[in-house]
Scaffold this motif. Structure first.
Motif, PDB file in Angstrom:
ATOM      1  N   ASP A  73      21.470  30.002  44.635  1.00  0.00           N
ATOM      2  CA  ASP A  73      21.705  30.901  43.500  1.00  0.00           C
ATOM      3  C   ASP A  73      23.028  31.647  43.576  1.00  0.00           C
ATOM      4  OD1 ASP A  73      21.218  32.699  45.524  1.00  0.00           O
ATOM      5  OD2 ASP A  73      19.388  33.540  44.652  1.00  0.00           O
ATOM      6  N   ALA A  74      23.752  31.482  44.691  1.00  0.00           N
ATOM      7  CA  ALA A  74      25.058  32.127  44.892  1.00  0.00           C
ATOM      8  C   ALA A  74      24.974  33.656  44.899  1.00  0.00           C
ATOM      9  CB  ALA A  74      26.073  31.650  43.852  1.00  0.00           C
ATOM     10  N   GLN A  75      23.798  34.193  45.165  1.00  0.00           N
ATOM     11  CA  GLN A  75      23.624  35.634  45.327  1.00  0.00           C
ATOM     12  C   GLN A  75      23.706  35.990  46.808  1.00  0.00           C
ATOM     13  OE1 GLN A  75      23.294  37.663  42.502  1.00  0.00           O
ATOM     14  NE2 GLN A  75      23.759  35.678  41.538  1.00  0.00           N
ATOM     15  N   TRP A  76      23.907  37.282  47.096  1.00  0.00           N
ATOM     16  CA  TRP A  76      23.956  37.725  48.486  1.00  0.00           C
ATOM     17  C   TRP A  76      22.564  37.695  49.108  1.00  0.00           C
ATOM     18  CZ3 TRP A  76      28.288  38.024  51.079  1.00  0.00           C
ATOM     19  CH2 TRP A  76      29.481  38.283  50.403  1.00  0.00           C
ATOM     20  N   HIS A  77      22.487  37.153  50.337  1.00  0.00           N
ATOM     21  CA  HIS A  77      21.233  37.121  51.107  1.00  0.00           C
ATOM     22  C   HIS A  77      21.551  37.588  52.519  1.00  0.00           C
ATOM     23  CE1 HIS A  77      18.971  34.754  48.066  1.00  0.00           C
ATOM     24  NE2 HIS A  77      20.160  34.215  47.820  1.00  0.00           N
ATOM     25  N   SER A  78      20.876  38.639  52.956  1.00  0.00           N
ATOM     26  CA  SER A  78      21.132  39.138  54.310  1.00  0.00           C
ATOM     27  C   SER A  78      20.559  38.177  55.341  1.00  0.00           C
ATOM     28  CB  SER A  78      20.496  40.515  54.492  1.00  0.00           C
ATOM     29  OG  SER A  78      19.076  40.424  54.496  1.00  0.00           O
ATOM     30  N   GLY A  79      21.116  38.253  56.558  1.00  0.00           N
ATOM     31  CA  GLY A  79      20.581  37.427  57.635  1.00  0.00           C
ATOM     32  C   GLY A  79      19.126  37.737  57.899  1.00  0.00           C
ATOM     33  N   GLU A  80      18.749  38.999  57.756  1.00  0.00           N
ATOM     34  CA  GLU A  80      17.352  39.393  57.975  1.00  0.00           C
ATOM     35  C   GLU A  80      16.437  38.778  56.921  1.00  0.00           C
ATOM     36  OE1 GLU A  80      14.654  43.472  58.442  1.00  0.00           O
ATOM     37  OE2 GLU A  80      16.776  43.597  57.885  1.00  0.00           O
ATOM     38  N   GLU A  81      16.894  38.842  55.678  1.00  0.00           N
ATOM     39  CA  GLU A  81      16.105  38.253  54.585  1.00  0.00           C
ATOM     40  C   GLU A  81      15.920  36.749  54.786  1.00  0.00           C
ATOM     41  OE1 GLU A  81      16.889  36.997  49.949  1.00  0.00           O
ATOM     42  OE2 GLU A  81      18.049  38.666  50.781  1.00  0.00           O
ATOM     43  N   LEU A  82      17.005  36.063  55.109  1.00  0.00           N
ATOM     44  CA  LEU A  82      16.929  34.619  55.316  1.00  0.00           C
ATOM     45  C   LEU A  82      16.025  34.283  56.494  1.00  0.00           C
ATOM     46  CD1 LEU A  82      20.699  33.708  54.768  1.00  0.00           C
ATOM     47  CD2 LEU A  82      18.799  33.248  53.194  1.00  0.00           C
ATOM     48  N   GLY A  83      16.168  35.069  57.575  1.00  0.00           N
ATOM     49  CA  GLY A  83      15.325  34.836  58.738  1.00  0.00           C
ATOM     50  C   GLY A  83      13.857  35.017  58.426  1.00  0.00           C
ATOM     51  N   ASP A  84      13.526  36.059  57.626  1.00  0.00           N
ATOM     52  CA  ASP A  84      12.128  36.293  57.255  1.00  0.00           C
ATOM     53  C   ASP A  84      11.590  35.152  56.398  1.00  0.00           C
ATOM     54  OD1 ASP A  84      12.120  38.666  58.625  1.00  0.00           O
ATOM     55  OD2 ASP A  84      12.438  39.925  56.844  1.00  0.00           O
TER      56      ASP A  84
ATOM     57  N   SER B 297      15.148  33.198  63.772  1.00  0.00           N
ATOM     58  CA  SER B 297      15.997  34.305  64.201  1.00  0.00           C
ATOM     59  C   SER B 297      17.345  34.289  63.488  1.00  0.00           C
ATOM     60  CB  SER B 297      16.228  34.215  65.711  1.00  0.00           C
ATOM     61  OG  SER B 297      17.011  33.064  66.012  1.00  0.00           O
ATOM     62  N   ARG B 298      18.094  35.432  63.596  1.00  0.00           N
ATOM     63  CA  ARG B 298      19.429  35.506  63.034  1.00  0.00           C
ATOM     64  C   ARG B 298      20.346  34.471  63.682  1.00  0.00           C
ATOM     65  NH1 ARG B 298      20.863  40.651  61.048  1.00  0.00           N
ATOM     66  NH2 ARG B 298      22.976  39.835  60.834  1.00  0.00           N
ATOM     67  N   ALA B 299      20.163  34.240  64.972  1.00  0.00           N
ATOM     68  CA  ALA B 299      20.990  33.247  65.673  1.00  0.00           C
ATOM     69  C   ALA B 299      20.744  31.852  65.112  1.00  0.00           C
ATOM     70  CB  ALA B 299      20.695  33.278  67.163  1.00  0.00           C
ATOM     71  N   ALA B 300      19.491  31.551  64.798  1.00  0.00           N
ATOM     72  CA  ALA B 300      19.166  30.243  64.234  1.00  0.00           C
ATOM     73  C   ALA B 300      19.755  30.092  62.840  1.00  0.00           C
ATOM     74  CB  ALA B 300      17.652  30.040  64.207  1.00  0.00           C
ATOM     75  N   ILE B 301      19.793  31.200  62.085  1.00  0.00           N
ATOM     76  CA  ILE B 301      20.421  31.171  60.757  1.00  0.00           C
ATOM     77  C   ILE B 301      21.889  30.795  60.888  1.00  0.00           C
ATOM     78  CG2 ILE B 301      21.190  32.602  58.818  1.00  0.00           C
ATOM     79  CD1 ILE B 301      18.287  31.903  58.600  1.00  0.00           C
ATOM     80  N   SER B 302      22.589  31.427  61.841  1.00  0.00           N
ATOM     81  CA  SER B 302      24.009  31.127  62.040  1.00  0.00           C
ATOM     82  C   SER B 302      24.221  29.655  62.382  1.00  0.00           C
ATOM     83  CB  SER B 302      24.570  32.012  63.156  1.00  0.00           C
ATOM     84  OG  SER B 302      24.522  33.369  62.790  1.00  0.00           O
TER      85      SER B 302
ATOM     86  N   ILE C 231      31.051  29.048  51.836  1.00  0.00           N
ATOM     87  CA  ILE C 231      30.072  30.103  52.090  1.00  0.00           C
ATOM     88  C   ILE C 231      30.820  31.363  52.510  1.00  0.00           C
ATOM     89  CG2 ILE C 231      28.100  30.816  53.500  1.00  0.00           C
ATOM     90  CD1 ILE C 231      27.368  27.878  53.780  1.00  0.00           C
ATOM     91  N   GLU C 232      30.524  32.470  51.836  1.00  0.00           N
ATOM     92  CA  GLU C 232      31.150  33.748  52.145  1.00  0.00           C
ATOM     93  C   GLU C 232      30.224  34.576  53.028  1.00  0.00           C
ATOM     94  OE1 GLU C 232      33.454  37.360  49.777  1.00  0.00           O
ATOM     95  OE2 GLU C 232      32.146  35.967  48.694  1.00  0.00           O
ATOM     96  N   SER C 233      30.780  35.230  54.009  1.00  0.00           N
ATOM     97  CA  SER C 233      30.016  36.079  54.921  1.00  0.00           C
ATOM     98  C   SER C 233      30.675  37.450  54.990  1.00  0.00           C
ATOM     99  CB  SER C 233      29.977  35.449  56.318  1.00  0.00           C
ATOM    100  OG  SER C 233      29.391  36.320  57.254  1.00  0.00           O
ATOM    101  N   VAL C 234      29.912  38.500  54.706  1.00  0.00           N
ATOM    102  CA  VAL C 234      30.427  39.868  54.725  1.00  0.00           C
ATOM    103  C   VAL C 234      29.451  40.743  55.496  1.00  0.00           C
ATOM    104  CG1 VAL C 234      31.028  41.898  53.343  1.00  0.00           C
ATOM    105  CG2 VAL C 234      31.659  39.607  52.537  1.00  0.00           C
ATOM    106  N   ALA C 235      29.954  41.467  56.487  1.00  0.00           N
ATOM    107  CA  ALA C 235      29.103  42.355  57.276  1.00  0.00           C
ATOM    108  C   ALA C 235      28.424  43.386  56.379  1.00  0.00           C
ATOM    109  CB  ALA C 235      29.934  43.055  58.351  1.00  0.00           C
ATOM    110  N   GLY C 236      27.126  43.543  56.562  1.00  0.00           N
ATOM    111  CA  GLY C 236      26.368  44.496  55.771  1.00  0.00           C
ATOM    112  C   GLY C 236      25.831  43.935  54.472  1.00  0.00           C
ATOM    113  N   ARG C 237      26.334  42.795  54.036  1.00  0.00           N
ATOM    114  CA  ARG C 237      25.835  42.180  52.805  1.00  0.00           C
ATOM    115  C   ARG C 237      25.129  40.848  53.079  1.00  0.00           C
ATOM    116  NH1 ARG C 237      29.567  42.619  47.601  1.00  0.00           N
ATOM    117  NH2 ARG C 237      27.467  42.628  46.712  1.00  0.00           N
ATOM    118  N   GLY C 238      25.660  40.073  54.006  1.00  0.00           N
ATOM    119  CA  GLY C 238      25.023  38.812  54.350  1.00  0.00           C
ATOM    120  C   GLY C 238      25.860  37.617  53.972  1.00  0.00           C
ATOM    121  N   TYR C 239      25.213  36.646  53.343  1.00  0.00           N
ATOM    122  CA  TYR C 239      25.856  35.361  53.060  1.00  0.00           C
ATOM    123  C   TYR C 239      25.608  34.953  51.604  1.00  0.00           C
ATOM    124  CZ  TYR C 239      25.178  35.310  58.129  1.00  0.00           C
ATOM    125  OH  TYR C 239      25.154  35.648  59.458  1.00  0.00           O
ATOM    126  N   ARG C 240      26.576  34.217  51.074  1.00  0.00           N
ATOM    127  CA  ARG C 240      26.377  33.642  49.743  1.00  0.00           C
ATOM    128  C   ARG C 240      27.305  32.443  49.551  1.00  0.00           C
ATOM    129  NH1 ARG C 240      29.450  37.108  44.996  1.00  0.00           N
ATOM    130  NH2 ARG C 240      31.550  36.995  45.883  1.00  0.00           N
TER     131      ARG C 240
END
Length: 326
Positions: A17-28, A33-38, A51-60
């Motif tokens: 959807d090209a929206q921001w998704h935090s690592g925590e959200e994706l992991g859940d 884990s966050r490491a597995a997401i990476s 893919i854009e990655s911004v600290a505090g916002r996540g990935y999109r």
């Protein structure tokens, strides 16, 4: 080209959807884990998806992905009773949809079987040319069909497929597509798609046909293509690829179901109306010779008609290639 695992595919679906998704959200969502997401994000890099990655916002993703699905295609065919129970195999990544059906026909009947891929790494066109296949941007599909009349029943089939592809596009609001003999779909003088037919079985009785179609839909860059091209989005198409696939299949199945009875004669007039080079001076080349003259369409067998000094000449496909004379 590595196979996309279920885990990576599920991550891609979440990001589509090209929206921001935090690592925590994706992991859940994925139960990892966050490491597995990476790690999975790195596996997506070879798809050339930004893919854009911004600290505090996540990935999109920088732009949404229009992914194919059996459910999406079926929903678009709900009013087509003759296509209920459609046999659709959807691959994430595959060497070639045509090659996959040719492989399957050695094991089982492929009559009515449809093979679609989000990406090919060995897609090809006529005379072995490479078909550029970026991930989730175009349409790559093949249909298997059995004909009882042998190869004689297939004269002009690739040309008839071109006709119904143009008719499918008209239904979807794209009216500028034309045809180049024997198997290219053009628009604005550039390549929009193509057809590749391969045969197996008995050439004199039951014959197995694998009918491959490629259409440029969302593609914006392609360094590997050595000819002018364009995509449907440049012609104003804003529908989904699922809708496009559904309408193309509707027209293809109607053609295949009646072709052994009707033959190319039923499509000749429409092909000549769609001929991109009608009345133009063209050159028809073979590996050893070139023929020039005025393009006068095709006959009832799908042979190209070229007006030359000695009169109207008829040429059958094979290794022949047509282009406008310079």
């Amino acid at each position: 080209m590595a196979v996309l695992s279920d885990g990576v595919w599920r991550l891609l679906q979440l990001l589509a959807d090209a929206q921001w998704h935090s690592g925590e959200e994706l992991g859940d969502e994925l139960g990892i884990s966050r490491a597995a997401i990476s790690k999975r994000l790195k596996q997506l890099e070879e798809l050339n998806l930004p893919i854009e990655s911004v600290a505090g916002r996540g990935y999109r993703l920088l732009s949404p992905l229009d992914l194919l699905s059996s459910e999406g295609v079926s929903a678009c065919l709900s009013e087509e009773p003759f296509l209920k129970g459609l046999q659709l195999i959807l691959h994430r990544r595959i060497p070639s949809t045509n090659a996959e059906l040719m492989r399957l026909q050695r094991q089982r009947s492929i009559h009515g079987l449809v093979c679609v891929a989000e990406q090919q790494n060995a897609g090809r066109g006529r005379r072995g040319r490479v078909w550029h296949s970026p991930f989730a941007q175009n349409l790559y599909l093949s249909v298997g069909w059995h004909f009882q009349g042998g190869i004689a029943a297939l004269e002009g089939l690739s040309l008839a497929v071109g006709v119904v592809l143009c008719d499918a596009l008209v239904e979807l609001g794209v009216e500028s597509a034309q045809l180049k003999w024997p198997n290219d779909v053009l628009a604005l003088g550039k390549k929009l798609g193509g057809v590749l037919i391969e045969l197996a079985g008995d050439m004199d009785s039951e014959c197995v046909v694998v009918l491959g179609v490629g259409l440029n839909v969302l593609m914006s860059e392609a360094e590997a293509i050595d000819q002018p091209w364009l995509a449907l989005q440049e012609l104003g198409y804003r529908g989904s690829r699922n809708q496009l696939l559904a309408i193309v299949l509707k027209h293809l199945f109607r053609l295949l179901d009646s072709y052994e009875r009707d033959g190319f004669v039923a499509y000749r007039q429409r092909w000549n109306q769609l001929d991109a080079f009608a009345g133009s001076v063209v050159t028809l080349t073979s590996p050893s010779k070139a023929y020039s003259g005025i393009m006068r369409g095709v006959d009832g067998d799908g042979a190209v008609l070229i007006e030359q000094d000695e009169g109207l000449q008829r040429y059958i496909g094979g290794e022949l290639s047509l282009r406008v004379s310079e």
